[in-house]
Design an enzyme around this catalytic site. Structure first.
Site, PDB file in Angstrom:
ATOM      1  N   GLY A 115      -2.373  -1.806 -13.112  1.00  0.00           N
ATOM      2  CA  GLY A 115      -3.212  -0.052 -13.521  1.00  0.00           C
ATOM      3  C   GLY A 115      -4.577  -0.288 -12.589  1.00  0.00           C
ATOM      4  O   GLY A 115      -4.846  -0.562 -11.774  1.00  0.00           O
TER       5      GLY A 115
ATOM      6  N   GLN B 169     -10.972   3.281  -6.910  1.00  0.00           N
ATOM      7  CA  GLN B 169     -11.398   2.619  -6.905  1.00  0.00           C
ATOM      8  C   GLN B 169     -10.592   2.829  -5.667  1.00  0.00           C
ATOM      9  O   GLN B 169     -10.593   1.680  -4.913  1.00  0.00           O
ATOM     10  CB  GLN B 169     -10.182   1.175  -7.946  1.00  0.00           C
ATOM     11  CG  GLN B 169     -10.752   0.664  -8.772  1.00  0.00           C
ATOM     12  CD  GLN B 169     -10.026   0.088  -9.539  1.00  0.00           C
ATOM     13  OE1 GLN B 169      -9.135   0.549 -10.422  1.00  0.00           O
ATOM     14  NE2 GLN B 169      -9.279  -1.510  -9.801  1.00  0.00           N
TER      15      GLN B 169
ATOM     16  N   CYS C 287      -9.003  -7.548 -12.695  1.00  0.00           N
ATOM     17  CA  CYS C 287      -9.181  -6.231 -11.692  1.00  0.00           C
ATOM     18  C   CYS C 287      -9.287  -6.197 -10.186  1.00  0.00           C
ATOM     19  O   CYS C 287      -9.685  -6.940  -9.591  1.00  0.00           O
ATOM     20  CB  CYS C 287     -10.779  -5.210 -11.946  1.00  0.00           C
ATOM     21  SG  CYS C 287     -11.127  -3.958 -11.464  1.00  0.00           S
ATOM     22  N   LEU C 288      -8.488  -5.406  -9.748  1.00  0.00           N
ATOM     23  CA  LEU C 288      -8.238  -5.076  -8.442  1.00  0.00           C
ATOM     24  C   LEU C 288      -9.596  -4.613  -7.824  1.00  0.00           C
ATOM     25  O   LEU C 288     -10.023  -5.049  -5.988  1.00  0.00           O
ATOM     26  CB  LEU C 288      -7.009  -3.582  -8.256  1.00  0.00           C
ATOM     27  CG  LEU C 288      -5.463  -4.021  -8.549  1.00  0.00           C
ATOM     28  CD1 LEU C 288      -5.217  -2.575  -7.862  1.00  0.00           C
ATOM     29  CD2 LEU C 288      -5.308  -5.304  -8.182  1.00  0.00           C
TER      30      LEU C 288
ATOM     31  N   HIS D  99     -10.059  -0.524 -20.108  1.00  0.00           N
ATOM     32  CA  HIS D  99     -10.109  -0.491 -19.020  1.00  0.00           C
ATOM     33  C   HIS D  99      -9.904   0.284 -18.057  1.00  0.00           C
ATOM     34  O   HIS D  99     -11.290   0.670 -17.410  1.00  0.00           O
ATOM     35  CB  HIS D  99      -9.172  -2.100 -18.658  1.00  0.00           C
ATOM     36  CG  HIS D  99      -9.801  -2.222 -17.724  1.00  0.00           C
ATOM     37  ND1 HIS D  99     -10.503  -3.774 -16.876  1.00  0.00           N
ATOM     38  CD2 HIS D  99      -9.948  -2.522 -16.004  1.00  0.00           C
ATOM     39  CE1 HIS D  99     -10.298  -4.349 -15.697  1.00  0.00           C
ATOM     40  NE2 HIS D  99      -9.812  -3.235 -15.335  1.00  0.00           N
ATOM     41  N   GLU D 100      -9.423   0.875 -17.919  1.00  0.00           N
ATOM     42  CA  GLU D 100      -9.052   2.158 -17.203  1.00  0.00           C
ATOM     43  C   GLU D 100     -10.104   3.473 -17.324  1.00  0.00           C
ATOM     44  O   GLU D 100     -10.319   3.976 -16.149  1.00  0.00           O
ATOM     45  CB  GLU D 100      -8.102   2.467 -16.626  1.00  0.00           C
ATOM     46  CG  GLU D 100      -6.479   1.417 -16.396  1.00  0.00           C
ATOM     47  CD  GLU D 100      -6.942   0.522 -14.314  1.00  0.00           C
ATOM     48  OE1 GLU D 100      -7.719   1.687 -14.009  1.00  0.00           O
ATOM     49  OE2 GLU D 100      -6.814  -0.731 -14.590  1.00  0.00           O
TER      50      GLU D 100
ATOM     51  N   HIS E 271     -13.235   2.293 -15.982  1.00  0.00           N
ATOM     52  CA  HIS E 271     -13.453   3.251 -14.367  1.00  0.00           C
ATOM     53  C   HIS E 271     -14.367   4.300 -13.796  1.00  0.00           C
ATOM     54  O   HIS E 271     -15.448   4.205 -13.401  1.00  0.00           O
ATOM     55  CB  HIS E 271     -12.643   2.217 -13.670  1.00  0.00           C
ATOM     56  CG  HIS E 271     -11.664   0.982 -13.533  1.00  0.00           C
ATOM     57  ND1 HIS E 271     -12.958   0.623 -12.448  1.00  0.00           N
ATOM     58  CD2 HIS E 271     -10.897   0.467 -13.601  1.00  0.00           C
ATOM     59  CE1 HIS E 271     -12.231  -0.497 -12.048  1.00  0.00           C
ATOM     60  NE2 HIS E 271     -10.866  -0.475 -13.477  1.00  0.00           N
TER      61      HIS E 271
HETATM   62 NI    NI Z   1      -9.601  -2.785 -13.124  1.00  0.00          NI
END
Ligand code: NI
Length: 173
Positions: A45, A50, A93-94, A135-136, A139
């Site tokens: 995701g 991000q 998370c990235l 989660h996304e 963000h």
């Molecule tokens: Ni994330």
């Protein structure tokens, strides 16, 4: 084109994103870039914030095999249902490379969104997909999964990330 993913702590990651006005060529290009960046990372995701774009835009693909890729683009997503029942997943998370923690969230959710082609859609999700969607969407509101942890755990992770960022810079320089 692959984009650089912002790493926490970064004030941009704490901003609230604006709705995407219309899905034109630029928006599609952005979504394509997000998908490419997510697959290359690799991750399941990615939110536009991000990569530094403050728009309410998410891409998700939880398929495990490359041959069975099935990306979902969520434009201006809105959660319209959350189950009372919860589930716990170990999240990563990235934007928080190498960091993982268990997070409890509603086990099921429904999300209303606009897809890549501008069509209004609704999706009911459970399991990993439900967690990933939540989660996304967090963000887009400047929320990271570490915000659900104790202050002690959160501070520890942020400390590690600061060290990690310094190491990356050292390698580049
Ligand atoms: Ni994330």
């Amino acid at each position: 084109m692959q984009k650089k993913i912002l790493i926490e702590p970064d004030p941009i990651l704490r901003q609230k994103c604006e709705p995407l006005e219309k899905i034109d060529g630029n928006a599609k290009k952005l979504m394509d870039d997000m998908l490419e960046t997510m697959y290359a990372a690799p991750g399941i995701g990615l939110a536009a914030i991000q990569i530094g774009i403050l728009k309410r835009l998410v891409v998700i693909d939880i398929s495990k095999e490359k041959e069975k890729r099935k990306p979902i683009f969520l434009v201006n997503p809105e959660i319209i249902y959350r189950s009372k029942e919860t589930s716990v997943y170990e999240e990563g998370c990235l934007s928080l490379p190498g960091q993982f923690a268990e997070v409890e969230r509603p086990a099921e959710c429904s999300v209303k969104y606009i897809d890549y082609f501008g069509k209004e859609k609704e999706l009911k999700a459970n399991g990993l997909l439900a967690t990933c969607i939540q989660h996304e969407i967090d963000h887009l509101n400047g929320i990271l999964f570490i915000d659900y942890l104790s202050k002690l755990k959160k501070d520890m992770i942020i400390k590690k990330l600061i060290k990690h960022k310094k190491e990356i810079e050292r390698v580049i320089v």
